[in-house]
Design an enzyme around this catalytic site. Structure first.
Site, mmCIF file in Angstrom:
data_model
loop_
_atom_site.group_PDB
_atom_site.id
_atom_site.type_symbol
_atom_site.label_atom_id
_atom_site.label_comp_id
_atom_site.label_asym_id
_atom_site.label_seq_id
_atom_site.Cartn_x
_atom_site.Cartn_y
_atom_site.Cartn_z
ATOM 1 N N LYS A 93 0.778 -1.298 -0.010
ATOM 2 C CA LYS A 93 -0.214 0.249 -0.147
ATOM 3 C C LYS A 93 1.023 1.349 0.139
ATOM 4 O O LYS A 93 1.079 2.019 0.837
ATOM 5 C CB LYS A 93 -0.818 -0.089 1.145
HETATM 6 P P1 5BU Z 1 -8.570 -11.699 6.074
HETATM 7 O O1 5BU Z 1 -7.763 -12.611 7.151
HETATM 8 O O2 5BU Z 1 -8.925 -12.697 4.730
HETATM 9 O O3 5BU Z 1 -9.155 -10.562 6.920
HETATM 10 O O4 5BU Z 1 -7.080 -10.505 4.870
HETATM 11 C C1 5BU Z 1 -7.567 -9.849 4.692
HETATM 12 C C2 5BU Z 1 -5.347 -9.231 3.721
HETATM 13 O O5 5BU Z 1 -6.127 -8.678 2.326
HETATM 14 C C3 5BU Z 1 -4.918 -8.553 4.800
HETATM 15 O O6 5BU Z 1 -3.418 -9.514 4.041
HETATM 16 C C4 5BU Z 1 -4.903 -7.352 4.789
HETATM 17 O O7 5BU Z 1 -4.109 -6.668 4.720
HETATM 18 C C5 5BU Z 1 -5.808 -7.366 2.848
HETATM 19 N N1 5BU Z 1 -6.438 -6.439 2.860
HETATM 20 C C6 5BU Z 1 -7.846 -6.170 3.504
HETATM 21 O O8 5BU Z 1 -8.454 -6.604 4.250
HETATM 22 N N2 5BU Z 1 -8.752 -4.997 3.148
HETATM 23 C C7 5BU Z 1 -7.922 -3.935 1.809
HETATM 24 O O9 5BU Z 1 -9.101 -3.684 2.125
HETATM 25 C C8 5BU Z 1 -7.407 -4.554 1.389
HETATM 26 C C9 5BU Z 1 -6.581 -5.584 1.546
HETATM 27 BR BR1 5BU Z 1 -6.472 -3.514 -0.064
#
Ligand code: 5BU
Length: 266
Positions: A93
């Protein structure tokens, strides 16, 4: 099924060789899943990728959350991912001015040396994309930028007017691989797809087979619905790495995403 058969218009209109490489791997593994490998140690990361590699099409990292990071261990990890045909996507990011973003691709983590994709905000203006491309060029490589057009988290400030400016500027730029969309809200995602058109990718975090609210403002939508609404890749973290059996979970997400692509019909 050939990638062209299954991806239809997206395959035909894609101008990026990286996007085609992704679509090919996704078609051969029957998986539109990018694993968010959010584990804090190299041993856990290695164990995870060994278990789920055959069921995912890309690997997303946060290199700066690993506690015992070393260049050697990271190189082994990336080599392992490459051997499994995974694009490596550092979700850094970036948001600074172009010149600083270029140098941030270097430093101790040397993101430009091993990443195929990185995320960036467009808040500082479009030169950030050129800065990131220059960052890859410093290592004699090239890569693609995923611009954050939407986010999955509650209360984020990426309002529609901002989102569509990101899309307008990003669709014109050859260094932009695609956009991050909100995987938790299919209606927002369909609106984003209609603005983006068919050439660029939309990849979506905020996806879990168990939909609803997650920790600290995260929101989750269903993987099949996200693909039907226009996502090309569901980014799944805890749904896989916190499961009792990560390999089985990855298989279930792969099947759900593949079903979405077949239903969407290209
Ligand atoms: P989760 O455990 O499925 O919630 O992880 C989501 C991943 O996606 C995590 O590594 C965040 O940094 C990434 N992410 C997110 O959740 N939402 C966003 O809008 C963005 C990245 Br951009």
């Amino acid at each position: 099924m050939s990638p062209e058969e299954v991806w239809g218009e997206r395959w035909i209109s894609a101008s990026s060789s990286t996007a085609r490489a992704y679509m090919q791997v996704a078609a051969s593994k029957q998986s539109l899943v990018c694993l968010a490998a959010d584990k804090p140690t190299m041993a856990e990361l290695t164990e995870l990728i060994n278990a789920v590699g055959p069921h995912i099409a890309a690997l997303k990292t946060h290199v700066d959350l690993v506690n015992d990071w070393t260049p050697e261990a990271w190189k082994d990890f990336c080599d392992r991912a490459k051997a499994m045909d995974l694009l490596i996507f550092e979700d850094r990011k970036f948001a600074d001015i172009g010149g600083i973003s270029q140098h941030q691709m270097g430093g101790i983590y040397a993101i430009g040396a091993w990443s195929d994709l990185v995320t960036a905000h467009l808040i500082s203006g479009p030169d950030i994309v050129d800065g990131l491309q220059a960052g890859w060029a410093d290592y004699g490589r090239s890569g693609g930028v995923l611009l954050l057009a939407q986010m999955s988290s509650r209360g984020n400030l990426l309002v529609p007017t901002y989102t569509y400016e990101v899309v307008r500027l990003g669709t014109e730029h050859g260094g932009v691989f695609g956009f991050i969309g909100n995987g938790s809200r299919p209606t927002e995602l369909s609106a984003l797809r209609s603005k983006v058109g068919s050439e660029k990718m939309i990849w979506t975090p905020g996806v879990n087979l168990k939909t609803g609210d997650g920790a600290m403002g995260q929101r989750y939508g269903d993987p099949t619905q996200a693909i039907i609404a226009g996502s090309d890749c569901v980014i799944v973290g805890s749904g896989i790495h916190k499961a009792e059996d990560p390999a089985q979970a990855a298989k279930a997400y792969a099947a759900a995403s593949w079903q979405g692509l077949l239903e969407r019909n290209g």
